[in-house]
Motif scaffolding. Structure first.
Motif, PDB file in Angstrom:
ATOM      1  N   ASN A 112       6.105 -12.556 -39.594  1.00 38.04           N
ATOM      2  CA  ASN A 112       5.231 -11.599 -38.912  1.00 38.04           C
ATOM      3  C   ASN A 112       4.016 -11.243 -39.769  1.00 38.04           C
ATOM      4  OD1 ASN A 112       7.442 -10.110 -40.433  1.00 38.04           O
ATOM      5  ND2 ASN A 112       6.096  -8.394 -40.004  1.00 38.04           N
ATOM      6  N   LYS A 113       4.203 -11.193 -41.096  1.00 39.05           N
ATOM      7  CA  LYS A 113       3.072 -10.904 -41.981  1.00 39.05           C
ATOM      8  C   LYS A 113       2.108 -12.080 -42.041  1.00 39.05           C
ATOM      9  CE  LYS A 113       4.708  -7.322 -45.120  1.00 39.05           C
ATOM     10  NZ  LYS A 113       4.827  -6.920 -46.553  1.00 39.05           N
ATOM     11  N   ASN A 146      -1.829  -1.081 -39.163  1.00 40.67           N
ATOM     12  CA  ASN A 146      -0.967  -0.318 -38.251  1.00 40.67           C
ATOM     13  C   ASN A 146      -1.664   0.944 -37.751  1.00 40.67           C
ATOM     14  OD1 ASN A 146       1.382  -1.866 -38.036  1.00 40.67           O
ATOM     15  ND2 ASN A 146       2.164  -1.120 -39.985  1.00 40.67           N
ATOM     16  N   SER A 246       6.517  -4.449 -36.403  1.00 41.61           N
ATOM     17  CA  SER A 246       5.814  -5.624 -36.927  1.00 41.61           C
ATOM     18  C   SER A 246       5.633  -6.692 -35.848  1.00 41.61           C
ATOM     19  CB  SER A 246       6.572  -6.206 -38.123  1.00 41.61           C
ATOM     20  OG  SER A 246       7.908  -6.529 -37.752  1.00 41.61           O
TER      21      SER A 246
END
Length: 268
Positions: A112-113, A146, A246
């Motif tokens: 996800n990163k 975020n 995420s």
């Protein structure tokens, strides 16, 4: 030096077999095979003497290969391809010691990163593993994303459409809301729930949770509801996501590709 000699014991034995002398390039290839064997056996400590930066990796990609490609780029300097997308830059000294200066594609990062990094301009294919690792551990950037990316309008709705008014307080009324997906990816009903609130003249206000419905990319869908005859008001309140934050970011947020540079500029 003792650690280094122990690390290369398998190589020295290989070179000594039959008394046949092998070329420097073949020595480097044998080192590559040794490197892969130790990776697959999860014996990373055996490699840290010749590649100290390996200690900086939180995780390593699986390397499945029986063919090691070696290219000499300068005297004593070699590119060692362990598998597709996984490469080492190795140095062989005049006395035969081999060490790794850097790697590319060997360090593994959370999927996800990586997805967010590639969408925001954080990811750079020209960087080696250690350089990428430093970027990927910048939690301030991911927290910044975020906070700055608004995901409250992924799904919206309009006014209630009543299809049946309850004739009395003991009956049930029916209707629906039109939900709209404002992203270009599909949203499954299992991805979320809808929180609703009913105001009842006899029993006060109470909330209920409705199951989500499938929504096509940039599409709409009908969320059916029912309500009591004592209801003064019935309204949808919010979306409750059932997937990790995420994943929500990776799937539904639109990026320009300039977010990482803008983040760096904001820190100057």
């Amino acid at each position: 030096m003792k650690k280094l000699l122990l690390a290369f014991l398998p190589l020295m034995i290989l070179c000594a077999c039959g008394g046949k002398k092998i070329s420097p390039e073949e020595e480097v290839r044998n080192y590559g095979k040794y490197f892969v064997e130790k990776l697959n056996a999860n014996q990373l400590d055996s490699l840290k003497a010749t590649y100290p930066d390996l200690t900086k990796a939180d995780s390593i990609v699986p390397v499945l290969s029986d063919t090691i490609m070696v290219t000499e780029t300068a005297p004593g300097q070699y590119d060692v391809t362990l598998a597709e997308g996984v490469k080492l830059k190795a140095t062989r000294s005049e006395d035969g010691n081999i060490s790794v200066a850097e790697s590319k594609g060997l360090f593994a990062f959370p999927a996800n990163k990586v997805d967010i990094a590639k969408k925001t301009g954080m990811w750079d294919d020209n960087l080696n593993d250690v350089q990428l690792n430093e970027r990927m551990k910048d939690e301030d950037f991911f927290n910044h994303i975020n906070k700055t990316k608004n995901r409250s309008n992924i799904i919206t709705w309009g006014n209630i459409h009543v299809t049946k008014f309850p004739p009395d307080g003991l009956s049930t009324g029916y209707g629906y809301y039109i939900l709209t997906n404002h992203t270009n990816v599909p949203i499954k009903g299992s991805d979320y729930e809808v929180l609703a609130r009913e105001v009842n003249e006899r029993f006060g206000a109470y909330s209920e949770t409705l199951k989500g419905i499938n929504l096509a990319p940039n599409g709409t869908g009908k969320l059916n509801i029912s309500f009591s005859g004592h209801t003064e008001a019935y309204a949808l309140k919010s979306i409750k996501w059932k997937i990790p934050e995420s994943e929500l970011m990776a799937r539904f947020t639109t990026f320009t590709g300039n977010e990482y540079q803008e983040y760096l500029d904001s820190k100057k």
